[in-house]
Design an enzyme around this catalytic site. Structure first.
Site, PDB file in Angstrom:
ATOM      1  N   GLY A 189      -1.827  -8.676   0.596  1.00  0.00           N
ATOM      2  CA  GLY A 189      -2.822  -7.600   0.713  1.00  0.00           C
ATOM      3  C   GLY A 189      -3.990  -7.866  -0.222  1.00  0.00           C
ATOM      4  O   GLY A 189      -3.841  -8.526  -1.254  1.00  0.00           O
ATOM      5  N   ALA A 242     -11.469 -21.410 -57.721  1.00  0.00           N
ATOM      6  CA  ALA A 242     -12.039 -20.378 -56.851  1.00  0.00           C
ATOM      7  C   ALA A 242     -13.483 -20.697 -56.502  1.00  0.00           C
ATOM      8  O   ALA A 242     -14.224 -21.264 -57.302  1.00  0.00           O
ATOM      9  CB  ALA A 242     -11.949 -19.029 -57.545  1.00  0.00           C
ATOM     10  N   ARG A 258      -7.928  -1.315  -3.700  1.00  0.00           N
ATOM     11  CA  ARG A 258      -8.006  -0.179  -4.619  1.00  0.00           C
ATOM     12  C   ARG A 258      -7.981  -0.590  -6.095  1.00  0.00           C
ATOM     13  O   ARG A 258      -8.286   0.193  -6.968  1.00  0.00           O
ATOM     14  CB  ARG A 258      -6.851   0.798  -4.308  1.00  0.00           C
ATOM     15  CG  ARG A 258      -7.021   1.513  -2.986  1.00  0.00           C
ATOM     16  CD  ARG A 258      -5.725   2.149  -2.505  1.00  0.00           C
ATOM     17  NE  ARG A 258      -4.842   1.182  -1.857  1.00  0.00           N
ATOM     18  CZ  ARG A 258      -3.661   1.473  -1.310  1.00  0.00           C
ATOM     19  NH1 ARG A 258      -3.206   2.715  -1.345  1.00  0.00           N
ATOM     20  NH2 ARG A 258      -2.924   0.537  -0.743  1.00  0.00           N
ATOM     21  N   ASP A 279       3.718  -5.331  -5.356  1.00  0.00           N
ATOM     22  CA  ASP A 279       3.097  -4.353  -6.263  1.00  0.00           C
ATOM     23  C   ASP A 279       4.099  -3.324  -6.769  1.00  0.00           C
ATOM     24  O   ASP A 279       3.719  -2.265  -7.245  1.00  0.00           O
ATOM     25  CB  ASP A 279       1.908  -3.663  -5.582  1.00  0.00           C
ATOM     26  CG  ASP A 279       2.309  -2.786  -4.406  1.00  0.00           C
ATOM     27  OD1 ASP A 279       3.489  -2.798  -4.022  1.00  0.00           O
ATOM     28  OD2 ASP A 279       1.428  -2.087  -3.872  1.00  0.00           O
TER      29      ASP A 279
HETATM   30  C1  UD1 Z   1       3.285   0.864   1.486  1.00  0.00           C
HETATM   31  C2  UD1 Z   1       4.116   1.523   2.598  1.00  0.00           C
HETATM   32  C3  UD1 Z   1       4.398   2.967   2.215  1.00  0.00           C
HETATM   33  C4  UD1 Z   1       5.116   3.003   0.872  1.00  0.00           C
HETATM   34  C5  UD1 Z   1       4.344   2.235  -0.210  1.00  0.00           C
HETATM   35  C6  UD1 Z   1       5.192   2.081  -1.439  1.00  0.00           C
HETATM   36  C7  UD1 Z   1       3.571   0.488   4.771  1.00  0.00           C
HETATM   37  C8  UD1 Z   1       2.798   0.611   6.017  1.00  0.00           C
HETATM   38  N1  UD1 Z   1       3.422   1.473   3.874  1.00  0.00           N
HETATM   39  O1  UD1 Z   1       2.012   1.503   1.416  1.00  0.00           O
HETATM   40  O2  UD1 Z   1       5.230   3.579   3.210  1.00  0.00           O
HETATM   41  O3  UD1 Z   1       5.334   4.345   0.485  1.00  0.00           O
HETATM   42  O4  UD1 Z   1       3.986   0.909   0.249  1.00  0.00           O
HETATM   43  O5  UD1 Z   1       4.485   1.516  -2.523  1.00  0.00           O
HETATM   44  O6  UD1 Z   1       4.308  -0.464   4.608  1.00  0.00           O
HETATM   45  N2  UD1 Z   1       0.598  -6.634   2.160  1.00  0.00           N
HETATM   46  C9  UD1 Z   1       0.548  -7.870   2.764  1.00  0.00           C
HETATM   47  N3  UD1 Z   1      -0.144  -7.995   3.921  1.00  0.00           N
HETATM   48  C10 UD1 Z   1      -0.775  -6.947   4.529  1.00  0.00           C
HETATM   49  C11 UD1 Z   1      -0.711  -5.676   3.893  1.00  0.00           C
HETATM   50  C12 UD1 Z   1      -0.017  -5.548   2.704  1.00  0.00           C
HETATM   51  O7  UD1 Z   1       1.109  -8.847   2.258  1.00  0.00           O
HETATM   52  O8  UD1 Z   1      -1.381  -7.151   5.594  1.00  0.00           O
HETATM   53  C13 UD1 Z   1       1.330  -6.500   0.877  1.00  0.00           C
HETATM   54  C14 UD1 Z   1       0.457  -6.083  -0.292  1.00  0.00           C
HETATM   55  O9  UD1 Z   1      -0.007  -7.213  -1.001  1.00  0.00           O
HETATM   56  C15 UD1 Z   1       1.403  -5.264  -1.134  1.00  0.00           C
HETATM   57  C16 UD1 Z   1       2.418  -4.716  -0.151  1.00  0.00           C
HETATM   58  O10 UD1 Z   1       2.303  -5.492   1.033  1.00  0.00           O
HETATM   59  O11 UD1 Z   1       2.093  -6.041  -2.101  1.00  0.00           O
HETATM   60  C17 UD1 Z   1       2.187  -3.245   0.180  1.00  0.00           C
HETATM   61  O12 UD1 Z   1       0.866  -3.045   0.666  1.00  0.00           O
HETATM   62  P1  UD1 Z   1      -0.014  -1.808   0.226  1.00  0.00           P
HETATM   63  O13 UD1 Z   1      -1.323  -1.941   0.901  1.00  0.00           O
HETATM   64  O14 UD1 Z   1       0.042  -1.627  -1.209  1.00  0.00           O
HETATM   65  O15 UD1 Z   1       0.780  -0.610   0.951  1.00  0.00           O
HETATM   66  P2  UD1 Z   1       0.780   0.919   0.529  1.00  0.00           P
HETATM   67  O16 UD1 Z   1      -0.435   1.558   1.037  1.00  0.00           O
HETATM   68  O17 UD1 Z   1       1.073   1.031  -0.914  1.00  0.00           O
HETATM   69 MG    MG Z   2       1.151  -0.345  -2.461  1.00  0.00          MG
END
Ligand code: UD1
Ligand code: MG
Length: 445
Positions: free
Chosen positions: A12, A406, A16, A102
């Site tokens: 991801g 010194a 944010r 994360d």
């Molecule tokens: C996600 C969950 C949510 C949960 C929350 C917990 C989904 C759709 N939602 O939301 O239900 O409550 O985590 O913290 O799964 N990532 C990828 N590729 C992508 C998108 C994300 O590798 O295309 C990775 C990100 O790097 C990250 C993780 O997946 O480490 C989670 O992505 P993030 O965008 O943080 O999801 P949340 O909105 O937190």
């Molecule tokens: Mg997250």
């Protein structure tokens, strides 16, 4: 125990975080979030660990080496990210544990419990780790049946007001049966408010196939997901609290625990006393009976038993402090070895140096180690005495037992047991000050 494969999602963009650094490389207790997870996973002894990254995330690849890498070409959602790892999971029919890069605070016991829950009952395809955060805003919500089965995970943006009232939230951690994962992921669509392929949709898909899903509740202090810097600070707080507790239970006294900050790898001996406002960067090891006085900053340093550090000391990488050494206030030490019983009690800079056993370094001594281009070494012998306010211009050596007067600027090496003084001759004019004052008094009348 059947095999476990782990997949960590880290592709991801971390929008944010408002950062050029990939989110999973942001640090908690001096270590990248994703490395905290990898460390925890070692305890589960997984058959394989795959990290999903975006193209160009070479810094993430380097951080997670030697884990396997799968590349998600475009960040189209968490299910799409798992999809990128499916090739490497071909034929694997154990448990696939999915983690988000994360979510760094997880413990191995919690993950083991989750895998156990997935293995209970033949038809359980997915077990999800849930938690009840004080404020569930932003998390997917877990919809369960009266009998405790998991019916669906609904993302906040797609949730009705009714569902948003549910506090039971998705941590993102799932154990999925290896024999079902490809079918489940393959069926995910992107018909939602973000037009993303949500991993969370596999719950409803599994249920439609007649498979069972279950949710396991765990402590919210382990499941915080870090999406922005406020949550990064919350994660830091939780980790620090764990560390302080561990340190105290292992025999260190922390006078004000809340003001002491550790790194993931800080090593403390027995009967160490740490005064308030002390910060440990990575790579610090502290021997038994060391006292670290208030307001000291220490990183990449080894401190031998019985030494005293601070207050207001700064130990930088490569500081090797032997036993019974005294480092006093406003002293900075970098890449230097201080041998047994050496004393640097006040206001000094010791860089690229060796200070021999029992040597005494006077207040305001500076090793001048840098000429603007290169760094040079200073060698101070055992038992040497360096007078206050001395500049030692490296490369230079002071022999064993030598004394430096010194205020000297030493540019030539001094042999053992010699005296070196470099000063202008002091001139004294008797009565001069009195005559000067009288003259001033007459002129200003
Ligand atoms: C996600 C969950 C949510 C949960 C929350 C917990 C989904 C759709 N939602 O939301 O239900 O409550 O985590 O913290 O799964 N990532 C990828 N590729 C992508 C998108 C994300 O590798 O295309 C990775 C990100 O790097 C990250 C993780 O997946 O480490 C989670 O992505 P993030 O965008 O943080 O999801 P949340 O909105 O937190
Ligand atoms: Mg997250």
């Amino acid at each position: 125990m059947t095999a476990i494969a782990t997949v960590i999602l880290g592709a991801g963009s971390g929008t944010r975080m408002k950062s050029k650094l990939p989110k999973v490389l942001h640090q908690v207790a001096g270590r990248a979030m994703i490395s905290h997870l990898l460390g925890t996973l070692e305890e589960l002894d997984p058959t394989k660990t795959i990290v999903v990254v975006a193209p160009g995330m070479d810094n993430v690849r380097a951080e997670v080496y030697p884990a396997e890498i799968a590349v998600q070409e475009e960040a189209l959602g968490t299910a799409h990210a798992v999809g990128a790892a499916l090739d490497t999971l071909m034929g694997f029919d154990g448990d696939v544990l999915i983690l988000y890069g994360d979510t760094p605070l997880l413990t191995a016991d919690t993950l083991k419990n989750l895998v156990e829950a997935r293995r209970q009952g033949n038809d359980t395809a997915v077990a999800v780790l849930g938690f009840e955060p004080v404020d569930p805003t932003g998390y997917g919500r877990l919809v369960t049946t009266a009998s405790g089965e998991l019916e669906a995970i609904v993302e906040e943006l797609d949730a009705t007001d009714e569902i948003r009232k549910i506090r039971f939230s998705n941590s993102g951690v799932m154990a999925i049966s290896g024999s079902h994962i490809a079918d489940l992921i393959g069926a995910v669509e992107n018909k939602n408010s973000k037009a993303e392929y949500y991993l969370t949709d596999i719950i409803e898909i599994a249920r439609k196939k007649g498979l069972i899903c279950t949710a396991v509740k765990s402590a919210d202090t382990e499941l915080l997901g870090v999406n922005n810097r406020v949550q990064l600070a919350q994660a830091e707080k939780i980790v620090q609290k764990r560390w302080r507790t561990t340190a105290m239970l292992a025999g260190a006294t922390l006078i004000d625990p809340d003001s002491v900050f550790f790194s993931h790898d800080t090593v403390l001996g027995q009967d160490v006393i740490i005064e308030p406002n002390v910060f440990f960067g990575p790579g610090v090891s502290v021997g038994d009976n060391v006292r670290i006085k208030a307001n000291s900053h220490i990183e990449g340093a080894v401190i031998g038993a019985g030494s005293q550090i601070g207050p207001f000391a700064r130990l930088r990488p490569g500081a090797e402090i032997s036993e019974d050494v005294k480092i006093g206030n406003f002293v900075e030490v970098k890449k230097s070895r201080l041998e047994k019983g050496a004393k640097v009690s006040h206001l000094s800079y010791i860089g690229d140096a060796r200070v021999g056993a029992e040597a005494n370094i006077g207040a305001g001594t500076i090793t001048c180690n840098y000429d603007g281009y290169n760094k040079y070494k200073t060698d101070i012998g055992a038992g040497a005495f360096i007078g206050s306010n001395t500049a030692l211009v490296a490369p230079v050596a002071i022999g064993d037992g030598a004394i430096v007067g010194a205020g000297s600027t030493i540019t030539k090496s001094v042999e053992a047991n010699a005296l070196a003084v470099e000063r202008a001759i002091e001139s004294i004019k008797p009565g001069w000050a009195k005559r000067f004052r009288e003259l001033k008094k007459r002129l200003t009348k």
